[in-house]
Design an enzyme around this catalytic site. Structure first.
Site, PDB file in Angstrom:
ATOM      1  N   CYS A   1       0.857  -1.175   0.000  1.00  0.00           N
ATOM      2  CA  CYS A   1       0.000   0.000   0.000  1.00  0.00           C
ATOM      3  C   CYS A   1       0.905   1.240   0.000  1.00  0.00           C
ATOM      4  CB  CYS A   1      -0.946   0.117   1.177  1.00  0.00           C
ATOM      5  SG  CYS A   1      -2.142  -1.214   1.290  1.00  0.00           S
TER       6      CYS A   1
ATOM      7  N   ARG B   1       3.944  -0.347  -4.781  1.00  0.00           N
ATOM      8  CA  ARG B   1       3.629  -0.901  -3.462  1.00  0.00           C
ATOM      9  C   ARG B   1       2.277  -1.618  -3.429  1.00  0.00           C
ATOM     10  NH1 ARG B   1       6.848   1.359   0.464  1.00  0.00           N
ATOM     11  NH2 ARG B   1       5.342   0.778   2.029  1.00  0.00           N
TER      12      ARG B   1
ATOM     13  N   TRP C   1      -2.777  -2.598  -1.727  1.00  0.00           N
ATOM     14  CA  TRP C   1      -2.486  -4.019  -1.913  1.00  0.00           C
ATOM     15  C   TRP C   1      -3.363  -4.723  -0.902  1.00  0.00           C
ATOM     16  CZ3 TRP C   1      -0.539  -8.228   0.830  1.00  0.00           C
ATOM     17  CH2 TRP C   1      -0.122  -9.316   0.041  1.00  0.00           C
TER      18      TRP C   1
ATOM     19  N   ASN D   1      -1.765   1.965   5.714  1.00  0.00           N
ATOM     20  CA  ASN D   1      -0.920   0.901   5.179  1.00  0.00           C
ATOM     21  C   ASN D   1      -0.530   0.031   6.359  1.00  0.00           C
ATOM     22  OD1 ASN D   1       1.156  -0.625   4.026  1.00  0.00           O
ATOM     23  ND2 ASN D   1       2.658   1.014   4.193  1.00  0.00           N
ATOM     24  N   GLY D   2      -0.857  -1.255   6.301  1.00  0.00           N
ATOM     25  CA  GLY D   2      -0.529  -2.143   7.420  1.00  0.00           C
ATOM     26  C   GLY D   2      -1.719  -3.018   7.758  1.00  0.00           C
TER      27      GLY D   2
ATOM     28  N   GLU E   1      16.578 -18.036  -8.680  1.00  0.00           N
ATOM     29  CA  GLU E   1      16.237 -16.642  -8.988  1.00  0.00           C
ATOM     30  C   GLU E   1      15.673 -16.519 -10.412  1.00  0.00           C
ATOM     31  OE1 GLU E   1      15.726 -14.066  -7.398  1.00  0.00           O
ATOM     32  OE2 GLU E   1      15.995 -12.382  -8.751  1.00  0.00           O
TER      33      GLU E   1
ATOM     34  N   LYS F   1      11.968 -15.084 -11.244  1.00  0.00           N
ATOM     35  CA  LYS F   1      11.723 -13.955 -12.144  1.00  0.00           C
ATOM     36  C   LYS F   1      10.638 -14.310 -13.156  1.00  0.00           C
ATOM     37  CE  LYS F   1      13.024 -11.413 -10.458  1.00  0.00           C
ATOM     38  NZ  LYS F   1      13.649 -11.327  -9.210  1.00  0.00           N
TER      39      LYS F   1
ATOM     40  N   GLU G   1       7.151 -14.615 -11.445  1.00  0.00           N
ATOM     41  CA  GLU G   1       6.632 -13.331 -10.983  1.00  0.00           C
ATOM     42  C   GLU G   1       6.010 -12.516 -12.101  1.00  0.00           C
ATOM     43  OE1 GLU G   1       9.269 -11.397  -7.465  1.00  0.00           O
ATOM     44  OE2 GLU G   1      10.368 -11.775  -9.298  1.00  0.00           O
TER      45      GLU G   1
ATOM     46  N   HIS H   1      16.179 -36.827  -9.179  1.00  0.00           N
ATOM     47  CA  HIS H   1      15.361 -37.257  -8.041  1.00  0.00           C
ATOM     48  C   HIS H   1      13.922 -36.756  -8.137  1.00  0.00           C
ATOM     49  CE1 HIS H   1      18.833 -38.938  -6.105  1.00  0.00           C
ATOM     50  NE2 HIS H   1      19.486 -37.789  -6.233  1.00  0.00           N
TER      51      HIS H   1
ATOM     52  N   LYS I   1       5.994  -4.587  -4.187  1.00  0.00           N
ATOM     53  CA  LYS I   1       7.437  -4.530  -4.035  1.00  0.00           C
ATOM     54  C   LYS I   1       7.852  -4.545  -2.571  1.00  0.00           C
ATOM     55  CE  LYS I   1      11.513  -2.987  -6.005  1.00  0.00           C
ATOM     56  NZ  LYS I   1      11.822  -4.363  -6.387  1.00  0.00           N
TER      57      LYS I   1
HETATM   58  C1  G6P Z   1       8.613  -8.856  -2.498  1.00  0.00           C
HETATM   59  C2  G6P Z   1       9.190  -8.380  -3.815  1.00  0.00           C
HETATM   60  C3  G6P Z   1      10.444  -9.171  -4.147  1.00  0.00           C
HETATM   61  C4  G6P Z   1      11.441  -9.071  -3.006  1.00  0.00           C
HETATM   62  C5  G6P Z   1      10.833  -9.502  -1.677  1.00  0.00           C
HETATM   63  C6  G6P Z   1      11.734  -9.154  -0.510  1.00  0.00           C
HETATM   64  O1  G6P Z   1       8.122 -10.144  -2.641  1.00  0.00           O
HETATM   65  O2  G6P Z   1       8.229  -8.507  -4.841  1.00  0.00           O
HETATM   66  O3  G6P Z   1      11.023  -8.657  -5.326  1.00  0.00           O
HETATM   67  O4  G6P Z   1      12.544  -9.873  -3.297  1.00  0.00           O
HETATM   68  O5  G6P Z   1       9.600  -8.811  -1.464  1.00  0.00           O
HETATM   69  O6  G6P Z   1      11.823  -7.764  -0.416  1.00  0.00           O
HETATM   70  P1  G6P Z   1      13.022  -6.966   0.209  1.00  0.00           P
HETATM   71  O7  G6P Z   1      12.657  -5.517   0.002  1.00  0.00           O
HETATM   72  O8  G6P Z   1      13.056  -7.335   1.670  1.00  0.00           O
HETATM   73  O9  G6P Z   1      14.257  -7.345  -0.497  1.00  0.00           O
END
Ligand code: G6P
Length: 612
Positions: A2, A27, A74, A100-101, A485, A489, A492, A508, A607
């Site tokens: 948010c 956010r 969000w 927000n929270g 990773e 990606k 996501e 396995h 994010k």
């Molecule tokens: C969210 C974001 C990711 C990020 C993760 C951890 O899920 O979408 O891209 O890696 O949070 O966030 P941070 O700010 O703690 O690295």
């Protein structure tokens, strides 16, 4: 999660709020809304992105106002729809809140309020909070700021809130606990936001609100009191953020811009920290803790998402170079499993945003057990940066695309520098190896640029895989976390199911999935497991899987068996994750764009995850 924004001053508030919300959309983007005070207190809100809110505002004739609040959501409590969108009115309609929270005890508060006759128009915890505040205000006949304070003494959970009142057209009240808030101080005007990006073009003087602080902006003056009613002096800081750094700068998406920024962001992470002539690594924020690190019985990395992957890369690097046992934990698991932590442990929290709720809670837990906590964060002044004893910033510049790219490479860069500094002080690395890695690290930005120049080739390759339903990513050693990773990606931003595995684990389980429809991305660079990974490629080919291999420049073997190859320049083994991840970022990006996905704001993600 948010984004919240507020303004009071002499300018037109609505355009400032809308622009601010667009900057904060990373956010959350389930709904957006603003509240303005002109003749009355008016709320405009809409499910969907800020642009949808903008479209309804275009039809409004009277948006003239010099004070307002805005929110991009969000969803936590209640589905994303118009009525759950913020701002929310109080029962009388005289107050409005953005939040927000999560208010954890909202359902008990709501029950009491319903018994008193309150009617709620949404399913949110935030609407309960503003009703609760108004209830106290009317009952106690106190000032509104005192009612906010009294209410917050009864609230369990996390919040960043801003409240406006129809009766006070020059007043904003804001408070925080666990969710960030920055107050911008201009000439006769004030801005409030979840981060500095909506503020930077108006002023660079800011105050970061601390947990349990309540800010009252009234008659052009800012005063701060705590929830315990102790007055606190606003600490004004000067922002170093530039406006260009938060704009797209000609790129189609922030994610692409951030991928292409990596030669510079990696350089910025190293700037002033490595000295090739004296052969030194200098990390100022760690100096005080160097002995603690050198003598640590154990290092525990905590993080979430991509930051957790950077921790996994660091596990390999730290154990190899420093010979200190390392554990890597999801912050969300660590915080709830009664971990064994002693004063001889060092906990390193990795976070781009510095605001991730699980990581923050894990830090508090480790602190309570007496461990030294260091932070590896990107956002300067963020909650995690402030909650840790020391640390090293990434200096990667703002990362706005929801999928993390340049933060990952900067995290790995900073962690490599940390490992080198500890290993040297501890004597677990030879002088020649130390210098070799240091010189090679210095050359990484140029090598990343070389990989980026194959963007067009990767885009072409993406065409062949844009309709795939599944993907497998394989890697070994330092590059196993890169496989994770790469898979993350793709998931996501393109919504294609993808899994990352250590290459040797394929036999396995995942091998059962391989058929002609299964693309397998194999990180097959020349290192000590090269031959074994070559065998894995043959196993995939024997089952008609499609192999996309990331190979070392000049390798002539793998091109004979793989369907597609992408080359990376050679480098010291521990630095290779900084290179192998780049083609994987680009591949995900292009596939997502070709599938028509919103790469900067993928569905359901945010994010900065400031809730559990
Ligand atoms: C969210 C974001 C990711 C990020 C993760 C951890 O899920 O979408 O891209 O890696 O949070 O966030 P941070 O700010 O703690 O690295």
């Amino acid at each position: 999660m948010c984004g919240i924004v507020g303004y009071v001053g002499s300018r037109d508030a609505a355009p400032i709020l809308i622009k601010g919300l667009k900057r904060l959309e990373y956010r959350g983007y389930d709904s957006a809304g603003i509240a303005l005070i002109s003749e009355g207190l008016d709320v405009y809100k809409k499910k969907g992105k800020v642009s949808e809110l903008e479209a309804i505002l275009e039809k409004e004739v009277n948006l003239n106002s010099h004070i307002g609040i805005g929110h991009t959501r969000w969803a936590t409590h209640g589905e994303p729809n118009d009525s759950n969108a913020h701002p929310h009115y109080s029962a009388s309609g005289n107050l409005a809140i953005i939040h927000n929270g999560i208010i954890e005890n909202y359902s008990a508060l709501k029950k009491d309020l319903i018994n008193k006759g309150h009617v709620f128009l949404s399913d949110t915890d935030s609407e309960v909070l503003i009703h609760f505040i108004e209830d106290i205000w009317l009952h106690e006949k106190c000032s509104l700021e005192e009612a906010v304070r009294l209410a917050l003494t009864k609230v369990v959970g996390a919040y960043a809130i801003v409240i406006i009142s129809k009766e006070h057209s020059n007043q904003l009240i804001a408070a925080r606990k666990g969710s960030p808030l920055v107050i911008g101080i201009g000439q006769g005007e004030f801005f409030i936001a979840s981060d500095a990006s909506p503020i930077i073009e108006y002023t660079n003087e800011v105050v970061y609100l601390n947990d349990y602080e309540i800010a009252l902006i009234k008659d052009n003056e800012l005063t701060i009191r705590t929830v315990e009613d102790i007055s606190s002096t606003p600490y004004i800081q000067t922002l170093e953020l530039s406006l260009e750094s938060i704009e797209k700068g000609g790129y189609e998406h922030f994610m692409l811009k951030e991928i292409f920024e990596q030669p510079n962001s990696i350089k910025d992470s190293m700037r002033g920290r490595i000295n090739l002539e004296s052969g030194e690594v200098i990390l100022g924020g760690l100096r005080q803790y160097m002995n603690k690190l050198v003598n640590a019985k154990r290092i525990i990395f905590i993080g979430c998402g991509t930051s957790w992957h950077a921790g996994l890369v660091a596990e390999y690097i730290f154990e190899d170079l420093t010979r200190i046992p390392v554990e890597v934990e999801y912050a969300s698991e660590f915080r709830y499993r009664n971990p064994i932590i002693s004063e001889e442990d060092v906990v390193i929290a990795i976070s781009q945003s510095g605001e991730t709720a699980d990581t923050l809670a894990a830090i508090e837990l480790a602190k309570s057990k007496g461990a030294i906590i260091l932070g590896v964060c990107n956002v300067v002044g963020s909650s995690i940066a402030r909650a840790t004893h020391g640390g090293a910033y990434l200096h990667a510049g703002p990362e706005i695309g929801v999928a993390s790219t340049k933060a990952f490479t900067s995290q790995v860069t900073v962690l490599i520098m940390m490992a080198l500094a500890i290993a040297r002080k501890k004597g677990t690395i030879s002088e020649s190896k130390f210098m070799e890695i240091l010189v090679d690290l210095n050359n990484i930005p140029a090598k990343v640029s070389r990989i980026l120049s194959s963007n067009a080739k990767i885009e072409l390759l993406a065409k062949d895989f844009k309709d795939s339903k599944n993907f497998l990513y394989l890697g070994r050693g330092y590059n196993f976390p890169v496989a994770l990773e790469g898979a993350l990606k793709l998931k996501e931003i393109s919504y294609i199911h993808a899994e990352g595995y250590p290459a040797a684990e394929m036999k396995h389980g995942p091998i059962a999935l391989i058929d002609a429809e299964m693309p397998v991305v194999v990180i097959a660079i020349q290192d000590n497991s090269y031959e074994k990974v070559v065998s894995n490629i043959q196993e995939v080919k024997a089952r008609k899987g499609k192999v996309i291999a990331i190979i070392t420049e000049g390798d002539t073997e793998i091109p004979k068996m793989a369907d597609y190859v992408l080359e990376i320049p050679n480098a010291s083994a521990i630095l290779k994750p900084l290179l192998t991840v780049i083609p994987l970022q680009l591949l995900s990006y292009h596939i997502a764009v070709m599938r028509g996905c919103n790469v900067d704001q993928p569905r359901n993600l945010a994010k900065s995850v400031t809730v559990e």
